[in-house]
Motif scaffolding. Structure first.
Motif, PDB file in Angstrom:
ATOM      1  N   GLY A 199      -7.722  -5.712   8.210  1.00 28.99           N
ATOM      2  CA  GLY A 199      -7.329  -6.722   7.242  1.00 28.99           C
ATOM      3  C   GLY A 199      -7.135  -6.118   5.858  1.00 28.99           C
ATOM      4  O   GLY A 199      -7.532  -4.993   5.567  1.00 28.99           O
ATOM      5  N   VAL A 200      -6.521  -6.925   5.002  1.00 28.51           N
ATOM      6  CA  VAL A 200      -6.165  -6.463   3.659  1.00 28.51           C
ATOM      7  C   VAL A 200      -7.406  -6.200   2.814  1.00 28.51           C
ATOM      8  O   VAL A 200      -7.472  -5.229   2.061  1.00 28.51           O
ATOM      9  CB  VAL A 200      -5.243  -7.493   2.967  1.00 28.51           C
ATOM     10  N   GLY A 201      -8.427  -7.024   2.906  1.00 26.27           N
ATOM     11  CA  GLY A 201      -9.654  -6.849   2.110  1.00 26.27           C
ATOM     12  C   GLY A 201     -10.351  -5.537   2.431  1.00 26.27           C
ATOM     13  O   GLY A 201     -10.752  -4.791   1.527  1.00 26.27           O
ATOM     14  N   ALA A 202     -10.513  -5.245   3.728  1.00 26.22           N
ATOM     15  CA  ALA A 202     -11.158  -3.993   4.133  1.00 26.22           C
ATOM     16  C   ALA A 202     -10.293  -2.795   3.749  1.00 26.22           C
ATOM     17  O   ALA A 202     -10.815  -1.755   3.303  1.00 26.22           O
ATOM     18  CB  ALA A 202     -11.415  -3.997   5.631  1.00 26.22           C
ATOM     19  N   ALA A 203      -8.982  -2.920   3.906  1.00 28.42           N
ATOM     20  CA  ALA A 203      -8.077  -1.828   3.542  1.00 28.42           C
ATOM     21  C   ALA A 203      -8.159  -1.543   2.042  1.00 28.42           C
ATOM     22  O   ALA A 203      -8.165  -0.383   1.618  1.00 28.42           O
ATOM     23  CB  ALA A 203      -6.653  -2.163   3.941  1.00 28.42           C
ATOM     24  N   PHE A 227      -2.146   5.056   0.196  1.00 30.16           N
ATOM     25  CA  PHE A 227      -1.979   5.657   1.515  1.00 30.16           C
ATOM     26  C   PHE A 227      -3.147   5.334   2.443  1.00 30.16           C
ATOM     27  O   PHE A 227      -2.945   5.073   3.630  1.00 30.16           O
ATOM     28  CB  PHE A 227      -1.784   7.174   1.401  1.00 30.16           C
ATOM     29  N   THR A 228      -4.374   5.320   1.921  1.00 32.61           N
ATOM     30  CA  THR A 228      -5.521   4.975   2.765  1.00 32.61           C
ATOM     31  C   THR A 228      -5.442   3.518   3.193  1.00 32.61           C
ATOM     32  O   THR A 228      -5.726   3.177   4.352  1.00 32.61           O
ATOM     33  CB  THR A 228      -6.852   5.241   2.031  1.00 32.61           C
ATOM     34  N   GLY A 229      -5.051   2.641   2.271  1.00 35.80           N
ATOM     35  CA  GLY A 229      -4.894   1.227   2.627  1.00 35.80           C
ATOM     36  C   GLY A 229      -3.857   1.035   3.712  1.00 35.80           C
ATOM     37  O   GLY A 229      -4.058   0.252   4.653  1.00 35.80           O
ATOM     38  N   ALA A 230      -2.748   1.755   3.623  1.00 35.11           N
ATOM     39  CA  ALA A 230      -1.706   1.649   4.644  1.00 35.11           C
ATOM     40  C   ALA A 230      -2.196   2.173   5.987  1.00 35.11           C
ATOM     41  O   ALA A 230      -1.915   1.578   7.038  1.00 35.11           O
ATOM     42  CB  ALA A 230      -0.463   2.421   4.198  1.00 35.11           C
ATOM     43  N   ILE A 231      -2.954   3.259   5.972  1.00 34.50           N
ATOM     44  CA  ILE A 231      -3.480   3.815   7.228  1.00 34.50           C
ATOM     45  C   ILE A 231      -4.481   2.851   7.868  1.00 34.50           C
ATOM     46  O   ILE A 231      -4.439   2.603   9.079  1.00 34.50           O
ATOM     47  CB  ILE A 231      -4.121   5.196   6.978  1.00 34.50           C
ATOM     48  N   VAL A 232      -5.368   2.283   7.045  1.00 35.60           N
ATOM     49  CA  VAL A 232      -6.370   1.350   7.588  1.00 35.60           C
ATOM     50  C   VAL A 232      -5.689   0.111   8.166  1.00 35.60           C
ATOM     51  O   VAL A 232      -6.067  -0.370   9.236  1.00 35.60           O
ATOM     52  CB  VAL A 232      -7.402   0.970   6.501  1.00 35.60           C
ATOM     53  N   LEU A 233      -4.674  -0.398   7.476  1.00 38.40           N
ATOM     54  CA  LEU A 233      -3.956  -1.564   8.009  1.00 38.40           C
ATOM     55  C   LEU A 233      -3.200  -1.220   9.279  1.00 38.40           C
ATOM     56  O   LEU A 233      -3.165  -2.016  10.224  1.00 38.40           O
ATOM     57  CB  LEU A 233      -2.965  -2.104   6.969  1.00 38.40           C
ATOM     58  N   GLY A 234      -2.584  -0.050   9.310  1.00 37.69           N
ATOM     59  CA  GLY A 234      -1.767   0.327  10.462  1.00 37.69           C
ATOM     60  C   GLY A 234      -2.582   0.688  11.685  1.00 37.69           C
ATOM     61  O   GLY A 234      -2.214   0.365  12.810  1.00 37.69           O
ATOM     62  N   ILE A 235      -3.699   1.368  11.507  1.00 38.35           N
ATOM     63  CA  ILE A 235      -4.481   1.852  12.650  1.00 38.35           C
ATOM     64  C   ILE A 235      -5.648   0.939  12.973  1.00 38.35           C
ATOM     65  O   ILE A 235      -5.868   0.576  14.122  1.00 38.35           O
ATOM     66  CB  ILE A 235      -4.993   3.287  12.383  1.00 38.35           C
ATOM     67  N   GLY A 236      -6.396   0.597  11.949  1.00 38.58           N
ATOM     68  CA  GLY A 236      -7.641  -0.139  12.188  1.00 38.58           C
ATOM     69  C   GLY A 236      -7.462  -1.621  12.400  1.00 38.58           C
ATOM     70  O   GLY A 236      -8.219  -2.259  13.122  1.00 38.58           O
ATOM     71  N   GLY A 237      -6.486  -2.207  11.761  1.00 36.88           N
ATOM     72  CA  GLY A 237      -6.290  -3.644  11.884  1.00 36.88           C
ATOM     73  C   GLY A 237      -7.451  -4.438  11.296  1.00 36.88           C
ATOM     74  O   GLY A 237      -7.765  -5.528  11.777  1.00 36.88           O
ATOM     75  N   PHE A 266       0.825  -1.211   0.000  1.00 38.66           N
ATOM     76  CA  PHE A 266       0.000   0.000   0.000  1.00 38.66           C
ATOM     77  C   PHE A 266       0.862   1.265   0.000  1.00 38.66           C
ATOM     78  O   PHE A 266       0.573   2.220  -0.725  1.00 38.66           O
ATOM     79  CB  PHE A 266      -0.956   0.004   1.190  1.00 38.66           C
ATOM     80  N   LEU A 267       1.899   1.281   0.810  1.00 37.76           N
ATOM     81  CA  LEU A 267       2.799   2.435   0.820  1.00 37.76           C
ATOM     82  C   LEU A 267       3.487   2.602  -0.530  1.00 37.76           C
ATOM     83  O   LEU A 267       3.666   3.723  -1.014  1.00 37.76           O
ATOM     84  CB  LEU A 267       3.835   2.302   1.931  1.00 37.76           C
ATOM     85  N   GLY A 268       3.862   1.506  -1.137  1.00 34.67           N
ATOM     86  CA  GLY A 268       4.464   1.559  -2.477  1.00 34.67           C
ATOM     87  C   GLY A 268       3.502   2.140  -3.496  1.00 34.67           C
ATOM     88  O   GLY A 268       3.888   2.955  -4.342  1.00 34.67           O
ATOM     89  N   ILE A 273     -10.019   1.817  -2.274  1.00 39.36           N
ATOM     90  CA  ILE A 273     -10.669   2.024  -3.570  1.00 39.36           C
ATOM     91  C   ILE A 273     -11.718   3.130  -3.467  1.00 39.36           C
ATOM     92  O   ILE A 273     -11.838   3.978  -4.354  1.00 39.36           O
ATOM     93  CB  ILE A 273     -11.278   0.709  -4.092  1.00 39.36           C
ATOM     94  N   ALA A 274     -12.465   3.141  -2.363  1.00 46.07           N
ATOM     95  CA  ALA A 274     -13.490   4.177  -2.179  1.00 46.07           C
ATOM     96  C   ALA A 274     -12.869   5.564  -2.095  1.00 46.07           C
ATOM     97  O   ALA A 274     -13.305   6.509  -2.778  1.00 46.07           O
ATOM     98  CB  ALA A 274     -14.313   3.884  -0.931  1.00 46.07           C
ATOM     99  N   THR A 275     -11.841   5.718  -1.274  1.00 40.49           N
ATOM    100  CA  THR A 275     -11.207   7.039  -1.151  1.00 40.49           C
ATOM    101  C   THR A 275     -10.429   7.401  -2.416  1.00 40.49           C
ATOM    102  O   THR A 275     -10.376   8.573  -2.797  1.00 40.49           O
ATOM    103  CB  THR A 275     -10.266   7.107   0.068  1.00 40.49           C
TER     104      THR A 275
END
Length: 167
Positions: A65-69, A53-63, A4-6, A74-76
């Motif tokens: 999972g990859v599918g939700a991230a 960046f949103t995927g990385a934030i969701v994985l890092g903060i929310g925990g 995600f960061l990449g 995709i939405a953002t």
């Protein structure tokens, strides 16, 4: 999270490249006109960077999972792409006023700021696109300073032919 960061970094790099070399890149790869609107490079770059960046934030903060991230990314990313498209479309539609030409001065009343001799040039104060500008002025008869004159014709980009206004 690294993927995600990449994606986010690639999106920002693509945005920078599209802003600097956008039309050149499209021309080099034969993509003229193909990448317009929703498929323009800035829109794709905005989508990819927000997805990453949103995927990385969701994985890092929310925990969550990859599918939700991925889904939230995709939405953002879609929102960011739509905003980029709207903004770039508005900027591309922005039209400037017509550039004033010498013919726009013909028939206008102006005032003499430097006396015009019978043979030679003086100066008149004109307004071009709302800005005051002094132009060299020529007249068939001598004209005193402060006299109102009509612009008869433009002789060049910096000089006009005038005649005094008779009242």
């Amino acid at each position: 999270m690294t993927i995600f960061l990449g994606l986010g970094i690639v999106g920002v790099a693509l945005l920078a490249l599209s802003l600097i070399f956008g039309n050149i890149l499209e021309g080099l790869f034969g993509l003229d006109g193909l990448l317009d609107g929703w498929l323009s490079l800035p829109v794709i770059a905005g989508f990819v960077s927000m997805l990453g960046f949103t995927g990385a934030i969701v994985l890092g903060i929310g925990g969550l999972g990859v599918g939700a991230a991925t889904a939230i990314g995709i939405a953002t990313g879609t929102v960011a792409g739509a905003l980029t498209w709207k903004l770039s479309s508005a900027l591309m539609r922005d039209q400037t006023a017509a550039t004033p030409r010498g013919d726009d001065l013909v028939g206008a009343a102006r005032s003499v700021v430097t006396a015009i001799p019978a043979e030679g040039y003086g100066e008149v104060l004109v307004r071009v696109a709302g800005q005051p500008m002094k132009l060299a002025a020529k007249s068939a008869e001598p004209v005193m300073r402060g006299t109102e004159v009509w612009v008869e014709t433009t002789l060049s980009s910096t000089s006009v032919a005038v005649r005094p206004i008779e009242r």
